[in-house]
Scaffold this motif. Structure first.
Motif, short mmCIF file in Angstrom:
data_model
loop_
_atom_site.label_atom_id
_atom_site.label_comp_id
_atom_site.label_asym_id
_atom_site.label_seq_id
_atom_site.Cartn_x
_atom_site.Cartn_y
_atom_site.Cartn_z
N PHE A 226 25.62 -7.10 88.06
CA PHE A 226 24.41 -7.11 88.87
C PHE A 226 24.06 -5.68 89.26
O PHE A 226 24.91 -4.90 89.68
CB PHE A 226 24.63 -7.95 90.13
N ILE A 227 22.78 -5.36 89.12
CA ILE A 227 22.32 -3.99 89.41
C ILE A 227 21.07 -4.07 90.30
O ILE A 227 20.11 -4.77 89.96
CB ILE A 227 21.98 -3.23 88.11
N ASP A 228 21.09 -3.37 91.40
CA ASP A 228 19.94 -3.36 92.31
C ASP A 228 19.14 -2.09 92.10
O ASP A 228 19.47 -1.03 92.64
CB ASP A 228 20.41 -3.46 93.77
N PHE A 229 18.07 -2.16 91.33
CA PHE A 229 17.21 -1.01 91.11
C PHE A 229 16.24 -0.87 92.29
O PHE A 229 15.66 -1.85 92.74
CB PHE A 229 16.40 -1.16 89.82
N LYS A 230 16.06 0.37 92.74
CA LYS A 230 15.07 0.64 93.78
C LYS A 230 13.68 0.68 93.14
O LYS A 230 13.53 0.77 91.92
CB LYS A 230 15.38 1.96 94.47
N SER A 231 12.66 0.66 94.00
CA SER A 231 11.28 0.57 93.48
C SER A 231 10.88 1.80 92.67
O SER A 231 9.99 1.72 91.84
CB SER A 231 10.31 0.39 94.65
N ASN A 232 11.54 2.95 92.93
CA ASN A 232 11.17 4.17 92.19
C ASN A 232 12.11 4.46 91.03
O ASN A 232 12.06 5.54 90.45
CB ASN A 232 11.17 5.36 93.15
N GLU A 233 12.96 3.50 90.66
CA GLU A 233 13.93 3.72 89.58
C GLU A 233 13.54 2.94 88.32
O GLU A 233 13.05 1.81 88.41
CB GLU A 233 15.34 3.27 90.01
N ARG A 234 13.77 3.57 87.17
CA ARG A 234 13.57 2.87 85.90
C ARG A 234 14.68 1.84 85.71
O ARG A 234 15.82 2.06 86.12
CB ARG A 234 13.59 3.87 84.74
N HIS A 235 14.35 0.72 85.09
CA HIS A 235 15.32 -0.36 84.93
C HIS A 235 16.16 -0.11 83.67
O HIS A 235 16.09 -0.85 82.69
CB HIS A 235 14.60 -1.72 84.84
N LYS A 236 16.94 0.97 83.76
CA LYS A 236 17.79 1.34 82.63
C LYS A 236 19.18 1.70 83.14
O LYS A 236 19.32 2.35 84.19
CB LYS A 236 17.20 2.52 81.85
N ALA A 237 20.19 1.27 82.39
CA ALA A 237 21.57 1.57 82.75
C ALA A 237 22.37 1.79 81.47
O ALA A 237 21.97 1.37 80.38
CB ALA A 237 22.18 0.44 83.57
N ASP A 238 23.48 2.50 81.60
CA ASP A 238 24.34 2.72 80.44
C ASP A 238 25.79 2.50 80.84
O ASP A 238 26.13 2.35 82.02
CB ASP A 238 24.13 4.12 79.85
N VAL A 239 26.65 2.42 79.82
CA VAL A 239 28.08 2.30 80.03
C VAL A 239 28.73 3.55 79.47
O VAL A 239 28.38 4.02 78.39
CB VAL A 239 28.66 1.02 79.39
N ILE A 240 29.65 4.13 80.25
CA ILE A 240 30.35 5.35 79.84
C ILE A 240 31.84 5.02 79.71
O ILE A 240 32.45 4.51 80.65
CB ILE A 240 30.16 6.49 80.86
N PHE A 241 32.41 5.30 78.54
CA PHE A 241 33.82 5.03 78.29
C PHE A 241 34.62 6.32 78.47
O PHE A 241 34.21 7.39 77.99
CB PHE A 241 34.02 4.48 76.87
N TYR A 242 35.77 6.21 79.14
CA TYR A 242 36.60 7.37 79.43
C TYR A 242 38.01 7.17 78.90
O TYR A 242 38.50 6.03 78.81
CB TYR A 242 36.73 7.58 80.95
N ASP A 243 38.65 8.28 78.59
CA ASP A 243 40.10 8.32 78.43
C ASP A 243 40.59 9.20 79.58
O ASP A 243 40.57 10.43 79.49
CB ASP A 243 40.48 8.93 77.08
N GLY A 244 40.99 8.57 80.69
CA GLY A 244 41.27 9.32 81.91
C GLY A 244 39.98 9.86 82.49
O GLY A 244 39.10 9.11 82.87
N GLU A 245 39.82 11.18 82.52
CA GLU A 245 38.60 11.80 83.01
C GLU A 245 37.72 12.30 81.87
O GLU A 245 36.62 12.79 82.11
CB GLU A 245 38.95 12.98 83.94
N LYS A 246 38.18 12.16 80.64
CA LYS A 246 37.43 12.66 79.48
C LYS A 246 36.47 11.59 78.98
O LYS A 246 36.85 10.44 78.73
CB LYS A 246 38.40 13.05 78.36
N VAL A 247 35.20 11.97 78.84
CA VAL A 247 34.18 11.04 78.34
C VAL A 247 34.37 10.85 76.83
O VAL A 247 34.44 11.83 76.07
CB VAL A 247 32.76 11.56 78.62
N VAL A 248 34.47 9.59 76.41
CA VAL A 248 34.66 9.27 74.99
C VAL A 248 33.34 8.90 74.35
O VAL A 248 33.00 9.35 73.25
CB VAL A 248 35.68 8.13 74.82
N LYS A 249 32.55 8.07 75.04
CA LYS A 249 31.28 7.61 74.45
C LYS A 249 30.37 7.09 75.54
O LYS A 249 30.83 6.62 76.59
CB LYS A 249 31.55 6.51 73.41
#
Length: 922
Positions: free
Chosen positions: A291-314
């Motif tokens: 569930f995601i609560d977008f504010k009225s001034n926000e675009r309805h877009k979200a992403d998923v970020i995969f990590y290995d510890g603190e390192k961004v993988v994708k």
């Protein structure tokens, strides 16, 4: 009375079961108990209508009945009007009695009260009833039926509920603070569904989400059994079952144009469980709907970020769908090429960067074995971190989203270490306040706060420039002035939970607000900034400030600060520059012990003070004041390289400066004469004196200004046949005249050069140098003084000065007689105040006997006018001595009274010309 005790016991059961605020509507009363409440309410109202008073027991009955009436009996219309119709009393009596009862009982029993801008007593009653019997209750049930269909897609799982309730609280927080029906978001019917929820229900959820969340979950269970045609569990709330059934029966089972497509097109088995599978092929992740609560001034877009510890993988985009009360991401499965032992993922709003979900460390693995065809992983147990809230509640938090100022607890074990924080051990847990430098060390991982805010800091960055205190061979910055401290607190912590220990003086939250709290402001992130003034508790030197927050019977230290304070230094100091070298002008009435250190510092200590002050040279160039020779020779100076500068050292430096200055002056004039010839030199002076003056001035500006004033003044006097004797003339002026062959010049050239030097010399009226007056003709002639008085003084000034002079000169006058004489004079000449006249007389008497006077405290025009009459009346003391005495007094005037100083100098120089006195600059 027995029935009341039974009801109170039921209330206590609910109160004990839920740690949050009590909601009276959660107490399930049977029909008999409700009838009893109504009868006692009627009796209480009858008594109130006759006496205008309520007993404690009567107030309790009315307060409790008001809530259960809203829950079981209230149907429609205005609440007080409906209640009046049911009980058979005038609406005014009803309203007055129930409000009187609630004011007393809610305060006594410490029941939650809903303070709103309007109808706060009715809103409080509706909040406690939670789901009322009127249409508002129908709206709540219908609203969550739409959530069940559209947000949950008829698939209710514990995993979804765990995500939904924090999301619902996020929605209800701002919704509760707006006027009903004014929710700002209008996309795709979401505002319609949110508008179905009364503010009172949002408030009930916010103050007791555990209890109200259980009711919402039971609604979903009911809808599930209805959808799947199964039986309700035996433990299902009987009142809620009847309310839902009645609500659906009166609203066509919630079948309408909005719900038909949702029921018809609902998908089966759409729920995806959060699972991460590691294999030699890589990592497979099943991500459920979030569930995601977008504010009225926000675009309805979200992403998923995969990590290995603190390192961004994708990073990958998510598909966003509209729900009934908000938005949600579509469930999805993703695959990564490599197995990741420290795998985690975040779901993030793209426009704001806000993290909606963080899987944390629950998918971490260790002891991985890899062969040609398989991978074996063992789940790594990472201790769970909780944020501690008020009322003994905890909230699980991700190690990757720590925030300064929040209080955390984590299980105490060997592989967990908390650094740069004050910790408290409690029930096998380590409890601490997250600070800007705090870190949680788990195995090889280090977790720190992302926002990195200071919790306690100095509010006004006022400190003594280039001076420090020495403590254990370390330099400590010294604060001064209006020093205040700010404390940053986030929700849910409050000022009342704080206590402060300042130099052993303990001040708690209530006292902090009453005595030392100066300002409250709000940061953009929603944290509060409290600014405190502890000025009365400061001491010169070292101070200690300890700040604690009390939470759930624990006293947690959040800051332990040492700082150094002084509103005054026992000596005065300033950085000065002479001949491009830097010194400290160090002065004090007390005896000073001054030492020079190896690292370009001077330490100073007074005999009666244990504090050691250090003057650092780090900012000397930026703050240094340029001084001239006369100041250099007289000021008490200290050098960071050589320590105290002796008079012999100064003379040696001064000799070098004067020699260099003289050579530059001589070389320039010689070079100029040598290139154009002496005749052309003087013709050029006569033809273009301004350019010559400008050129020579630029050369002389490179050397010491004081020395140049001496050269120009004395050279001018010599060329005008004035006798000048002294060190400067002997060493510099006469050799300069000889080198320029001025004695061989004809009268025309001599006169031109004299005029040139006259324009070059510093105006005697403006110079900072001391000038002296010397008589050339012996006794002063009285006719000259009389001539000066007549020519310069108006009749009014002559009368005023003469009268004051006679009073001042008569030293036989007693103070009483002096005062009366001044009063008589004041009546005839009130141009100055009576007090000013008295002051002029007293200072003039001091002046006549040779005592130094503060020339800024008298009217200088009148004072000098009186001196002229003194000269006219007596020759007891030569005029020059009086003038030298007045000149010396004027030299004591500071820069703020420069206009007075210039006036005195102008009058004295004019007098010298009239009396033919010789003026010498020193």
């Amino acid at each position: 009375m027995e029935e009341l005790n039974i009801i109170k016991n039921e209330i206590n059961k609910v109160k004990t079961h839920y740690s949050d605020s009590l909601l009276l509507g959660l107490v399930n009363l049977n029909t008999t108990q409700i009838d009893h409440l109504e009868k006692r309410a009627v009796t209480s109202l009858r008594s109130y209508s006759q006496k205008g008073l309520l007993r404690v027991e009567e107030s309790y009955y009315l307060s409790l009945y008001a809530v259960h009436y809203a829950k079981h009996l209230y149907s429609s219309g205005r609440y007080w009007e409906d209640l009046s119709s049911t009980l058979g009393f005038d609406e005014g009596i009803i309203r007055e009695a129930f409000i009187t009862a609630m004011k007393y009982t809610y305060k006594k029993e410490k029941w939650a009260f809903y303070r709103t801008t309007r109808n706060e007593y009715v809103e409080t009653i509706r909040m406690h009833s939670v789901i009322g019997n009127d249409h508002s209750g129908d709206n709540i049930i219908y609203g969550f039926y739409l959530v069940y269909l559209k947000d949950f897609e008829t698939q209710v799982t514990k995993e979804k509920l765990d995500l939904f309730f924090p999301y619902l609280k996020e929605i209800f927080q701002p919704f509760e603070s707006t006027d009903e029906g004014e929710y700002v978001n209008t996309y795709n019917g979401i505002a319609y569904v949110r508008g179905l929820m009364p503010k009172s229900f949002a408030r009930a959820f916010n103050i007791n989400d555990q209890a109200v969340g259980a009711l919402i979950e039971q609604m979903f269970i009911y809808f599930d059994t209805l959808n799947n045609n199964t039986l309700l569990p035996a433990s299902f709330d009987g009142y809620l079952k009847k309310k839902i059934e009645a609500s659906m029966a009166s609203n066509n089972n919630f079948i309408n144009d909005y719900t038909k497509p949702l029921v018809k097109n609902r998908r089966k088995n759409q729920g995806i469980t959060e699972v991460v599978t590691q294999s030699y092929k890589g990592t497979e992740i099943n991500i459920p709907s979030h569930f995601i609560d977008f504010k009225s001034n926000e675009r309805h877009k979200a992403d998923v970020i995969f990590y290995d510890g603190e390192k961004v993988v994708k990073r990958l985009d998510l598909t966003i769908k509209d729900g009934a009360i908000g938005w949600r991401s579509e469930a999805a499965t993703f695959r990564l090429r490599s197995p990741l032992t420290r795998f985690r993922y975040e779901i993030r709003k793209i426009s704001s960067g806000e993290i909606v979900y963080d899987s944390g460390s629950k998918f971490y693995t260790k002891n991985r074995k890899v062969d040609a065809n398989s991978i074996e992983t063992v789940k790594e147990e990472v201790p769970v971190l909780h944020k501690i809230l008020s009322n003994n509640k905890k909230e699980q938090k991700s190690l990757h989203h720590l925030k300064t100022g929040e209080i955390y607890s984590i299980k105490t074990q060997k592989n967990v270490k908390i650094v740069h924080a004050h910790t408290v051990q409690h029930n096998n847990e380590t409890i601490f306040v997250m600070k800007d430098k705090t870190a949680i060390l788990i195995n090889e991982e280090r977790y720190t706060a992302r926002n990195n805010h200071l919790i306690v800091s100095v509010s006004n960055n006022e400190y003594l420039s280039t001076i420090s205190l020495v403590d254990n061979n370390e330099l400590k910055r010294v604060y001064s002035g209006n020093l205040r401290f700010k404390v940053r607190l986030g929700v849910p912590y409050e000022l009342s939970q704080l206590s402060v220990d300042i130099n052993g003086e303990i001040i708690d939250g209530t006292e902090l607000r009453r005595t030392v709290l100066k300002e409250v402001s709000l940061y953009n992130e929603g944290d509060f900034k409290f600014t405190f003034d502890f000025y009365d508790l400061f001491k010169t030197g070292k101070n200690t400030l300890k700040v604690f927050i009390g939470l759930n019977n624990l006293k947690l230290p959040i800051a332990d600060i040492e700082f150094y304070y002084s509103n005054a230094v026992p000596f005065s100091y300033e950085w000065v520059t002479f001949n491009q070298d830097h010194y400290i002008n160090l002065q004090s009435d007390a005896h000073l012990t001054i030492n020079q250190t190896k690292d370009r510092q001077i330490t100073v200590q007074t005999r009666d003070n244990s504090l050691i002050w250090a003057l650092s040279s780090s900012n000397e160039k930026e703050e240094s004041k340029v001084i001239e020779s006369n100041e250099f020779i007289h000021l008490p100076l200290v050098s960071v390289e050589r320590g105290i500068v002796s008079q012999d050292d100064k003379k040696e430096v001064l000799q070098e400066v004067y020699d260099s200055s003289y050579l530059k002056t001589e070389d320039y004039i010689k070079e100029l004469i040598g290139s154009i010839g002496i005749n052309s030199f003087f013709h050029q002076i006569a033809d273009d004196k301004e350019q010559m003056i400008k050129t020579l001035t630029n050369i002389l500006m490179e050397v010491d200004g004081y020395f140049i004033k001496l050269i120009v003044s004395e050279l001018h006097l010599i060329l005008n046949n004035k006798v000048v004797e002294g060190y400067i003339t002997e060493r510099y002026i006469l050799p300069l005249i000889t080198s320029l062959n001025l004695r061989h010049l004809n009268n025309t050239y001599y006169k031109v050069f004299s005029q040139f030097l006259n324009q070059m010399k510093t105006d005697l009226y403006d110079t900072d140098l001391l000038i002296t007056f010397k008589p050339k003709e012996g006794q002063i002639k009285l006719d000259k003084a009389s001539k000066l008085i007549v020519n310069e003084l108006s009749t009014h000034r002559r009368n005023r000065a003469f009268t004051l002079y006679k009073i001042a000169a008569d030293t036989s006058m007693t103070r009483y007689k002096t005062i009366n004489s001044v009063k008589d004079m004041y009546k005839k000449n009130p141009s100055r105040s009576y007090e000013e006249y008295i002051e002029i007389v007293e200072w003039y008497r001091e002046f006549l006997v040779g005592n130094p006077i503060d020339i800024t405290s008298v009217h200088t025009e009148t004072f000098i006018d009186m001196l002229l009459f003194h000269i006219q009346q007596t020759d007891a003391l030569p005029l020059a001595e009086y003038m030298n005495r007045l000149e010396a007094s004027s030299q004591l005037i500071d820069s703020e009274h420069g206009d007075i100083k210039k006036y005195v100098r102008t009058r004295l120089v004019d007098m010298a010309e009239v009396f033919n006195l010789e003026v010498t600059v020193r």
